[in-house]
Design a protein around this motif. Structure first.
Motif, PDB file in Angstrom:
ATOM      1  N   LEU A  33       0.878  -1.169   0.000  1.00 24.49           N
ATOM      2  CA  LEU A  33       0.000   0.000   0.000  1.00 24.49           C
ATOM      3  C   LEU A  33       0.912   1.214   0.000  1.00 24.49           C
ATOM      4  N   SER A  34       0.829   1.991  -1.061  1.00 21.71           N
ATOM      5  CA  SER A  34       1.698   3.156  -1.197  1.00 21.71           C
ATOM      6  C   SER A  34       0.878   4.354  -1.657  1.00 21.71           C
ATOM      7  N   ASP A  35       0.892   5.419  -0.867  1.00 25.85           N
ATOM      8  CA  ASP A  35       0.143   6.637  -1.183  1.00 25.85           C
ATOM      9  C   ASP A  35      -1.320   6.342  -1.494  1.00 25.85           C
ATOM     10  N   GLY A  36      -1.912   5.433  -0.735  1.00 28.71           N
ATOM     11  CA  GLY A  36      -3.324   5.116  -0.899  1.00 28.71           C
ATOM     12  C   GLY A  36      -3.640   4.143  -2.020  1.00 28.71           C
ATOM     13  N   THR A  37      -2.630   3.648  -2.696  1.00 28.28           N
ATOM     14  CA  THR A  37      -2.828   2.707  -3.797  1.00 28.28           C
ATOM     15  C   THR A  37      -2.364   1.319  -3.384  1.00 28.28           C
ATOM     16  N   PHE A  38      -3.245   0.338  -3.577  1.00 29.07           N
ATOM     17  CA  PHE A  38      -2.903  -1.052  -3.283  1.00 29.07           C
ATOM     18  C   PHE A  38      -2.195  -1.674  -4.480  1.00 29.07           C
ATOM     19  N   VAL A  97       0.056  -4.549   5.216  1.00 27.62           N
ATOM     20  CA  VAL A  97      -1.032  -3.862   4.507  1.00 27.62           C
ATOM     21  C   VAL A  97      -2.304  -3.914   5.338  1.00 27.62           C
ATOM     22  N   LEU A  98      -2.599  -5.085   5.895  1.00 28.70           N
ATOM     23  CA  LEU A  98      -3.806  -5.225   6.707  1.00 28.70           C
ATOM     24  C   LEU A  98      -3.702  -4.391   7.980  1.00 28.70           C
ATOM     25  N   ASP A  99      -2.506  -4.322   8.571  1.00 28.91           N
ATOM     26  CA  ASP A  99      -2.313  -3.491   9.762  1.00 28.91           C
ATOM     27  C   ASP A  99      -2.536  -2.015   9.445  1.00 28.91           C
ATOM     28  N   GLU A 100      -2.118  -1.589   8.263  1.00 26.21           N
ATOM     29  CA  GLU A 100      -2.235  -0.177   7.893  1.00 26.21           C
ATOM     30  C   GLU A 100      -3.639   0.212   7.451  1.00 26.21           C
ATOM     31  N   ALA A 101      -4.300  -0.635   6.661  1.00 29.01           N
ATOM     32  CA  ALA A 101      -5.567  -0.236   6.046  1.00 29.01           C
ATOM     33  C   ALA A 101      -6.770  -1.038   6.519  1.00 29.01           C
ATOM     34  N   GLY A 102      -6.546  -2.086   7.288  1.00 28.20           N
ATOM     35  CA  GLY A 102      -7.649  -2.915   7.752  1.00 28.20           C
ATOM     36  C   GLY A 102      -8.445  -2.227   8.846  1.00 28.20           C
ATOM     37  N   ILE A 103      -9.697  -2.594   8.948  1.00 24.06           N
ATOM     38  CA  ILE A 103     -10.559  -2.056   9.999  1.00 24.06           C
ATOM     39  C   ILE A 103     -11.172  -3.234  10.760  1.00 24.06           C
ATOM     40  N   GLU A 104     -11.366  -3.047  12.049  1.00 24.77           N
ATOM     41  CA  GLU A 104     -11.991  -4.090  12.860  1.00 24.77           C
ATOM     42  C   GLU A 104     -13.462  -4.197  12.485  1.00 24.77           C
ATOM     43  N   SER A 105     -13.926  -5.415  12.381  1.00 24.08           N
ATOM     44  CA  SER A 105     -15.330  -5.669  12.072  1.00 24.08           C
ATOM     45  C   SER A 105     -16.188  -5.214  13.243  1.00 24.08           C
ATOM     46  N   GLU A 106     -17.313  -4.590  12.944  1.00 24.45           N
ATOM     47  CA  GLU A 106     -18.257  -4.175  13.991  1.00 24.45           C
ATOM     48  C   GLU A 106     -18.753  -5.400  14.748  1.00 24.45           C
ATOM     49  N   ASP A 107     -18.886  -6.533  14.058  1.00 26.06           N
ATOM     50  CA  ASP A 107     -19.374  -7.761  14.693  1.00 26.06           C
ATOM     51  C   ASP A 107     -18.439  -8.241  15.772  1.00 26.06           C
ATOM     52  N   ASP A 108     -17.120  -8.001  15.609  1.00 22.05           N
ATOM     53  CA  ASP A 108     -16.135  -8.521  16.527  1.00 22.05           C
ATOM     54  C   ASP A 108     -15.811  -7.574  17.686  1.00 22.05           C
ATOM     55  N   LYS A 109     -16.260  -6.316  17.604  1.00 20.00           N
ATOM     56  CA  LYS A 109     -15.910  -5.346  18.642  1.00 20.00           C
ATOM     57  C   LYS A 109     -16.565  -5.671  19.976  1.00 20.00           C
ATOM     58  N   GLY A 110     -17.734  -6.306  19.944  1.00 23.14           N
ATOM     59  CA  GLY A 110     -18.434  -6.612  21.184  1.00 23.14           C
ATOM     60  C   GLY A 110     -17.913  -7.839  21.896  1.00 23.14           C
ATOM     61  N   GLU A 111     -17.097  -8.612  21.236  1.00 24.54           N
ATOM     62  CA  GLU A 111     -16.607  -9.857  21.832  1.00 24.54           C
ATOM     63  C   GLU A 111     -15.434  -9.622  22.741  1.00 24.54           C
TER      64      GLU A 111
END
Length: 141
Positions: free
Chosen positions: A83-88, A127-141
């Motif tokens: 991931l470089s300058d917003g481009t995968f 890449v996943l660490d930089e651009a990934g987001i936690e799933s809303e489903d998993d935040k409550g667990e």
């Protein structure tokens, strides 16, 4: 180097991107999701294959599959590796005889071809660490 296997969660329109689509990948064994903005044509190519809809004539990604198969090859997997300058950035990885071949590709094209082969999709951990987001489903667990 750690690569994380992903599944396609789905496609959605992306209002902030002028009619583009968001391809949403989700960790196969985890809670992170990776949204990738893709073009309309690529979204259509992915959606048609996911829904098992066969157009009357081969589309570009079907043609690519047919060319690869004509050389007795198949896609082993896709790796979204940068991931470089917003481009995968991604690579199509395939084997021919005993040779491993990597081809640079846009993630949307790489995934559109890979799903036609039933190939796995991987994302490099950085890449996943930089651009990934936690799933809303998993935040409550």
């Amino acid at each position: 180097m750690q690569n994380i296997e992903m599944d396609i969660l789905g496609l959605s329109t992306s209002p902030s991107s002028g009619g583009a689509y968001a391809l949403i990948l989700t960790e196969k064994d985890g809670g992170k999701r990776l949204p990738i903005i893709i073009g309309t044509f690529e979204a259509q190519a992915i959606a048609l294959e996911l829904e098992s809809i066969k157009p009357p004539r081969p589309m570009t990604h079907d043609l690519i599959k047919n060319i690869i198969m004509s050389f007795d090859s198949a896609i082993d997997y896709v790796l979204i590796n940068e991931l470089s300058d917003g481009t995968f950035f991604a690579k199509l990885v395939f084997s021919r005889d005993d040779e491993k071949i990597e081809i640079d590709a846009r993630p949307s094209d790489a995934i559109a071809v890979a799903i036609r082969f039933g190939a796995s999709i991987f994302v490099h951990k950085s890449v996943l660490d930089e651009a990934g987001i936690e799933s809303e489903d998993d935040k409550g667990e």
